[in-house]
Structures are given as structure tokens and as C-alpha cells.
Write a protein that holds these residues in place. Sequence first.
Motif, PDB file in Angstrom:
ATOM      1  N   ASP A 386       0.840  -1.198   0.000  1.00 41.49           N
ATOM      2  CA  ASP A 386       0.000   0.000   0.000  1.00 41.49           C
ATOM      3  C   ASP A 386       0.876   1.250   0.000  1.00 41.49           C
ATOM      4  N   GLY A 387       0.433   2.287  -0.698  1.00 38.90           N
ATOM      5  CA  GLY A 387       1.188   3.527  -0.768  1.00 38.90           C
ATOM      6  C   GLY A 387       0.768   4.529   0.296  1.00 38.90           C
ATOM      7  N   ASN A 388       1.246   5.758   0.128  1.00 28.49           N
ATOM      8  CA  ASN A 388       0.999   6.790   1.137  1.00 28.49           C
ATOM      9  C   ASN A 388      -0.464   7.200   1.237  1.00 28.49           C
ATOM     10  N   LYS A 389      -1.192   7.168   0.110  1.00 29.33           N
ATOM     11  CA  LYS A 389      -2.614   7.514   0.170  1.00 29.33           C
ATOM     12  C   LYS A 389      -3.377   6.535   1.059  1.00 29.33           C
ATOM     13  N   LYS A 390      -3.052   5.238   0.915  1.00 25.87           N
ATOM     14  CA  LYS A 390      -3.719   4.234   1.740  1.00 25.87           C
ATOM     15  C   LYS A 390      -3.365   4.440   3.207  1.00 25.87           C
ATOM     16  N   ALA A 391      -2.126   4.832   3.483  1.00 26.30           N
ATOM     17  CA  ALA A 391      -1.711   5.072   4.867  1.00 26.30           C
ATOM     18  C   ALA A 391      -2.520   6.210   5.483  1.00 26.30           C
ATOM     19  N   THR A 392      -2.743   7.276   4.709  1.00 27.62           N
ATOM     20  CA  THR A 392      -3.545   8.397   5.209  1.00 27.62           C
ATOM     21  C   THR A 392      -4.981   7.964   5.465  1.00 27.62           C
ATOM     22  N   LEU A 393      -5.518   7.129   4.580  1.00 29.59           N
ATOM     23  CA  LEU A 393      -6.880   6.627   4.757  1.00 29.59           C
ATOM     24  C   LEU A 393      -6.993   5.742   5.993  1.00 29.59           C
ATOM     25  N   GLU A 394      -5.939   4.975   6.284  1.00 28.66           N
ATOM     26  CA  GLU A 394      -5.950   4.123   7.481  1.00 28.66           C
ATOM     27  C   GLU A 394      -6.160   4.958   8.740  1.00 28.66           C
ATOM     28  N   VAL A 395      -5.406   6.052   8.839  1.00 27.02           N
ATOM     29  CA  VAL A 395      -5.527   6.915  10.008  1.00 27.02           C
ATOM     30  C   VAL A 395      -6.889   7.605  10.023  1.00 27.02           C
ATOM     31  N   LYS A 396      -7.342   8.039   8.855  1.00 24.33           N
ATOM     32  CA  LYS A 396      -8.627   8.730   8.768  1.00 24.33           C
ATOM     33  C   LYS A 396      -9.781   7.812   9.164  1.00 24.33           C
ATOM     34  N   GLU A 397      -9.722   6.547   8.750  1.00 28.30           N
ATOM     35  CA  GLU A 397     -10.782   5.595   9.090  1.00 28.30           C
ATOM     36  C   GLU A 397     -10.851   5.347  10.589  1.00 28.30           C
ATOM     37  N   LEU A 398      -9.694   5.396  11.255  1.00 29.42           N
ATOM     38  CA  LEU A 398      -9.670   5.152  12.702  1.00 29.42           C
ATOM     39  C   LEU A 398     -10.031   6.393  13.503  1.00 29.42           C
ATOM     40  N   LEU A 399      -9.566   7.572  13.050  1.00 25.09           N
ATOM     41  CA  LEU A 399      -9.689   8.786  13.858  1.00 25.09           C
ATOM     42  C   LEU A 399     -10.676   9.811  13.303  1.00 25.09           C
ATOM     43  N   GLY A 400     -11.241   9.539  12.110  1.00 23.14           N
ATOM     44  CA  GLY A 400     -12.327  10.383  11.634  1.00 23.14           C
ATOM     45  C   GLY A 400     -11.939  11.488  10.684  1.00 23.14           C
ATOM     46  N   GLU A 401     -10.771  12.057  10.823  1.00 21.91           N
ATOM     47  CA  GLU A 401     -10.315  13.131   9.935  1.00 21.91           C
ATOM     48  C   GLU A 401      -8.853  12.909   9.579  1.00 21.91           C
ATOM     49  N   LYS A 402      -8.375  13.736   8.641  1.00 21.99           N
ATOM     50  CA  LYS A 402      -6.962  13.686   8.274  1.00 21.99           C
ATOM     51  C   LYS A 402      -6.175  14.471   9.319  1.00 21.99           C
ATOM     52  N   VAL A 403      -5.905  13.800  10.449  1.00 24.06           N
ATOM     53  CA  VAL A 403      -5.294  14.488  11.585  1.00 24.06           C
ATOM     54  C   VAL A 403      -3.771  14.368  11.596  1.00 24.06           C
ATOM     55  N   PHE A 404      -3.208  13.587  10.658  1.00 23.60           N
ATOM     56  CA  PHE A 404      -1.754  13.403  10.643  1.00 23.60           C
ATOM     57  C   PHE A 404      -1.293  13.338   9.197  1.00 23.60           C
ATOM     58  N   SER A 405      -0.236  14.072   8.887  1.00 17.59           N
ATOM     59  CA  SER A 405       0.284  14.128   7.519  1.00 17.59           C
ATOM     60  C   SER A 405       1.374  13.088   7.300  1.00 17.59           C
ATOM     61  N   ASN A 406       1.303  12.443   6.161  1.00 14.65           N
ATOM     62  CA  ASN A 406       2.354  11.535   5.680  1.00 14.65           C
ATOM     63  C   ASN A 406       2.684  10.379   6.631  1.00 14.65           C
ATOM     64  N   PRO A 407       1.690   9.659   7.137  1.00  9.46           N
ATOM     65  CA  PRO A 407       2.021   8.463   7.915  1.00  9.46           C
ATOM     66  C   PRO A 407       2.540   7.363   6.994  1.00  9.46           C
ATOM     67  N   LYS A 408       3.261   6.422   7.552  1.00 10.99           N
ATOM     68  CA  LYS A 408       3.687   5.255   6.790  1.00 10.99           C
ATOM     69  C   LYS A 408       2.569   4.210   6.803  1.00 10.99           C
ATOM     70  N   PRO A 409       2.421   3.445   5.709  1.00 14.80           N
ATOM     71  CA  PRO A 409       1.376   2.419   5.677  1.00 14.80           C
ATOM     72  C   PRO A 409       1.682   1.268   6.632  1.00 14.80           C
ATOM     73  N   THR A 410       0.631   0.736   7.230  1.00 17.87           N
ATOM     74  CA  THR A 410       0.807  -0.387   8.155  1.00 17.87           C
ATOM     75  C   THR A 410       1.443  -1.582   7.453  1.00 17.87           C
ATOM     76  N   ALA A 411       1.101  -1.786   6.177  1.00 12.88           N
ATOM     77  CA  ALA A 411       1.650  -2.925   5.435  1.00 12.88           C
ATOM     78  C   ALA A 411       3.171  -2.874   5.370  1.00 12.88           C
ATOM     79  N   LEU A 412       3.742  -1.663   5.300  1.00 15.83           N
ATOM     80  CA  LEU A 412       5.201  -1.528   5.258  1.00 15.83           C
ATOM     81  C   LEU A 412       5.829  -2.051   6.544  1.00 15.83           C
ATOM     82  N   VAL A 413       5.324  -1.583   7.687  1.00 15.08           N
ATOM     83  CA  VAL A 413       5.909  -2.016   8.965  1.00 15.08           C
ATOM     84  C   VAL A 413       5.615  -3.493   9.209  1.00 15.08           C
ATOM     85  N   THR A 414       4.468  -3.975   8.754  1.00 19.79           N
ATOM     86  CA  THR A 414       4.152  -5.402   8.900  1.00 19.79           C
ATOM     87  C   THR A 414       5.177  -6.260   8.191  1.00 19.79           C
ATOM     88  N   ARG A 415       5.556  -5.858   6.983  1.00 24.61           N
ATOM     89  CA  ARG A 415       6.572  -6.640   6.264  1.00 24.61           C
ATOM     90  C   ARG A 415       7.903  -6.615   7.010  1.00 24.61           C
TER      91      ARG A 415
END
Length: 646
Positions: A386-415
Amino acid sequence: MARIKDQEPGIAGRARPGIDHVATESPDLAAERIAWLSSVFPEVVVEGKVDFDKLRSTLGDAVDGRPDRYTFAWAGKRDAMQILQIPSRAALLPEVTKSTDFEPTGNVFIEGENLEVLKLLYRPYFGRVKLIYIDPPYNTGSDLVYADDYTDPLDSYLKLTGQQDSEGNLLTSNPETSGRYHSSWLSMMYPRLFLARQLLRDDGVIFVSIADHELHNLRMLMNDLFGEENFLGCLVRATGTTTGQDSRGFGSSFDYMLVYSRSTGYEVGGLPLSEKDEARFNLEDERGKYALLQLRKTGNNDRREDRPFMYYPVQAPEGSDVYPVGPGGYESCWRVGPTTYSRLVDEDYIVWKDVLKEGAERWTPYVKYYLEGREKRPSPLWTDLDGNKKATLEVKELLGEKVFSNPKPTALVTRILEISTEPDTSDLVLDFFAGSATTAHAVLALNHRDGGNRRFLMVQLPEATPEGSAARRSGFEDVAAIGEERVRRIIQKLRADGETKLDLNGTTQDEDLGFRTFVLAASSFKPWTGVDEREADTYAKQMAWFAESLVDGWTVQNVVWEVAIREGYSLSSQLDRVAAATKNEVWRVTDIQKNQVFTICLDGKLDGETPKALGLTADHLFICRDIALTDSLAANLTMQCRLKTI
């Protein structure tokens, strides 16, 4: 008159033989290294100082004193090394109300400036971390870097976070016009990476995300700190979008990760096979699913001259001798030697096929290789995540808004977790630029998926969110609060999933869905600052003030935790009130991971029957306040147990 820095006095101004003192600050790294050098080369340390002439003569030709020798330096490196050697006098205090399931959990989230925190973690976590992943500031000119205060780091932090009434600013932008654009960034990274290496296990590994404009400097810095021989690779990750469309050069659609091991001999783990990979194993026998691999060596070093002992005849089903022959007829070699081949035949691992090659049918041997336990080597090019857009959506889905810029995707750290940790060995994962806590999210989610018991240790500066930002509108006053809330939300989500999930892993331990929050704060110990004037009255007043070594308003819980960390106990230690019948309030601190225990009493007076009720022996460490002891009781305790005083 200028301040004269005096030596810190003995406990409460008087020394008692046979009694050690609880440390009031983190370890002195320079002193520890000199002590190590003295143990290896005792002749080169004289009166606590290193005699470099003796060291040079002792090492002989191993010392490079040439003026033009290879080295990596920048403006400010000496200052960066000096701040590393300043011990921290801060404390880490528990915040139970911000935590989730504080008592049973082994996960930790720390709010604080990461250099001070790393110094405090040095003793309890030295050599205990399996994996470090960090995503530090990329030094783009618009992002922020940590401008370390070399005179009083803790004071700057307390001002920044509003714990003291004064103006102060720990974070500054670092524009390219600053004059020390790269140097300031390197000075920020140096002490943090130095301490990070000390926390890694011998089989530990560190991943550092970075963009291309500091990649070369980071590589040089990590070669300097970790050793070029411990470089494992440079990973390239596709970010999913191309930025920099208004630049004169190329846009950017990927970033990098530099990977180093703590010591030589480290082996990068494999990745689970995908469904496409597993589809190749389309044959099956009593041992399970398998695929066939040519017995002839292919690829590099596949010629007879490369491995002459691997060139020998094997017998085909009709009795003819078959040699390894490559395309075009050149003499090749087998994958195994004659002894191993005979064993493979006996154990039914060899399969013969009559294959059409170069216009003629030829008997060709294959070897079975099975699906069970199979992994694949990770590529240094990661384009399938997953790229950076998906990472931003991950945070938004959990917290409701785009409250953090440029997070890393969970899939990256999982690997990263998949190739660097084991699910069932309580591996500790550290991220001291935690941001929105992607690393904590990945640890919890992967444990939930594979039944693992990995633990996380997050550190994030409570940097204020901008006024009017989506984060501030959502109630997040600082970045640390964003990370903590993300962890809470993913825990809620995993708990809901766990209520309907069948246990297919056969695990016997409960899933750790909690975390402890600690905050960086001023110590409960009074700092010894010396006296401005060498006058008897002034010195006497200072000594009288110091007779009580704890600050006004101290609490038992905060002091016990501070002592525990100074003594090398982890932040997942257990604190229990001792039930023994005594007139004193006594606590027992247990670090299960390190299998160590100490007992502490902070009462102003220690009852003479308390040591007997506790059953203290020579193997026990007992800690109390100096003012709680009479001279006779102190003498008795030093013969009964290991005694330390505050």
C-alpha cells in the motif's frame, strides 16, 4: 561571583560505609566507555584519564594517525558527541488514565523528547531490543528537526511542553539557507542513532526510512556508528504517487530504507509465500505438497569449473549415466554432491522425467521441495505494498479526519516485522519517532493474525498541533495524543474481532491488547547544584536543604518508578504492595523479562522489625530513604542484604 560546581555530597551529607546510592541521573556514557577501555587496556587509563600516547603505542600499527585518513565529519559533530555524554536527570512517570490495561500489558508508549528518553532507556533496555524502525524528519527544509539544547536538555523540554513557565522552542525548521542544512540534521541524528545501537540485541536490526536528498549522508552516518560490515541493504519503497510535479528535475515516487544489523552474521528472515507462490506446489505425496526443481545447478556458478566436485554421473531409470549439461552443451554441475544425492534417492526425493531438449528426448533428474515451512527471500524493491494515500486513509478511518500528515502504511511495517521478528519469542520493537504510531498498530495487528507476543515501545514528542488544523478540531492538542488514540482505536477494533474469531493458532496465552503510557518529566530527586559562594553559612543552608533528597510534592508511585528505571528495570515491570505485617509501606518491583526483583520503602522512618518481616537475605536488594535509617539499623541491613539509599 561565578558559580563553583561542587561535588555532590554523600547521602544527606554524610557517608555511611557499605551503602550504595540510588543513581539520580542516567548513566555517564563516557565514563562507562573509559571503564571498558580500562578493563581491556589498564595501562592506558591514568587517574581516570585516557593517555592517548600509551594507547597508540599499545595498539601499534592498528592506529591510523595520518592527516589524510578516511573520515566522516560535519560542522557540529563534536557538539553532537558532547550532548550524547550529558546524563539525563529526567524521569519517566506513569499516566494510568491514558493507558489501556496498564497492569497486564507489556506494550509502552512514552510522551517525551526522544534523546532524553533514549538516555533513560539505556540501562533498562541495553541489548534487549530486537527491531528498531524509525521514520525521522527527512530534512526537506519545511519539516522540523530537533534543535538540541546542549546546556540543559530537560529544561528546554519542560518549557516546550508547558511544564515550566518560560519561553522555549525545541523544534525549528531547517531551511536550505540556514548555512548548516545537512550538518544540523546529522547532529540531530547522531546521538539518537548511537543510543539506538546500544539498545539492540546482538541479533537485532534497525530500519531507517529516508528520502533521496539525505540518503547518502545517512548511509555515511550509519556506517560510522554501526560499521560498514553490518550494512544489510538499501530498500526502495514505491510511495504510490509522484510528488514534485513543479520541480525542474524528476518527480519522486519512492523513498528508501537503510538496514543495518547490530553485529555481523545477521540473517534477514524470509517472507510468507503468496497464493501465487503456493500455486506452484501442485504435486503431493505422503509428506505434503511439493514442486520440482532441476537437480542441475542454474544461474551463477553453474559450470563444471566453478564446482568440479559437483560434476559426476547419476544413473537414469534405464541404467544410463547422466551428466549435468547446460544449454548449448556446456559441462555444468549438480546442486548436491554424490553422498547427498544417494541419500535423496534413498529417501524418494528424486524424480526422473524424459524431457525434450534441443530436439532429442533426454532423461532429466529433478528434486522435490516441499511447501511446508517454505519462505521466499525479500527483494530490495518493494512495489507491491500500500502507498501513502492508503496510509492516510488508514488513520482517517480510525480517527475520523486527516489528523496526521504523511504516515507510513501499516503494510510496510508489517513486512519489516515479518522478516525481522519471531511471533513467539516476546521480541521488543522500538520506534522513537513514533508519529501516528503506525509501528504500534502493525505490532498489534500482526500479533492478532499469527498469535504472536511481540511488544512495542513507542516514543513521541508531544509536539503541539497547529491552531485550526484538523487535528486540533478533533481534540488532539499534540502529536503524541494522536498516536495514543490510534492505538486505543485499533485495540478496540481487534477486541471486537477477537470476540468472534476462532483460535486456530492453538495459543495458550492471552492476547496483549493494552499499553502503558509514561511521560517525560522532572525528577523527584533534588538536583545538587553546588553553591554560588564558598561561605560556611551558604554551604550549611544548601546541605540542610539537601538533607531531604526528594522534592516537595513527590509521590510514592513516581519515586518507585524512577528508582526502578535507574536500577535497570523495564517499563513493563510489576509494582506490588508487600502484604507482610509491618508498620511500614513496602513495595516489591519485579521485572519478569530480566528475572530480577527489589524491595523499596519510602517512609520517613524504617521500623526495626520491617527487615525481619520481609525476610531479607544477602540476595535481596532493599532500597529506602537515608533519613529513615539509624546508624545501627543501617549497619545491620548492610550485613543482611544489599542496601541502597535515597
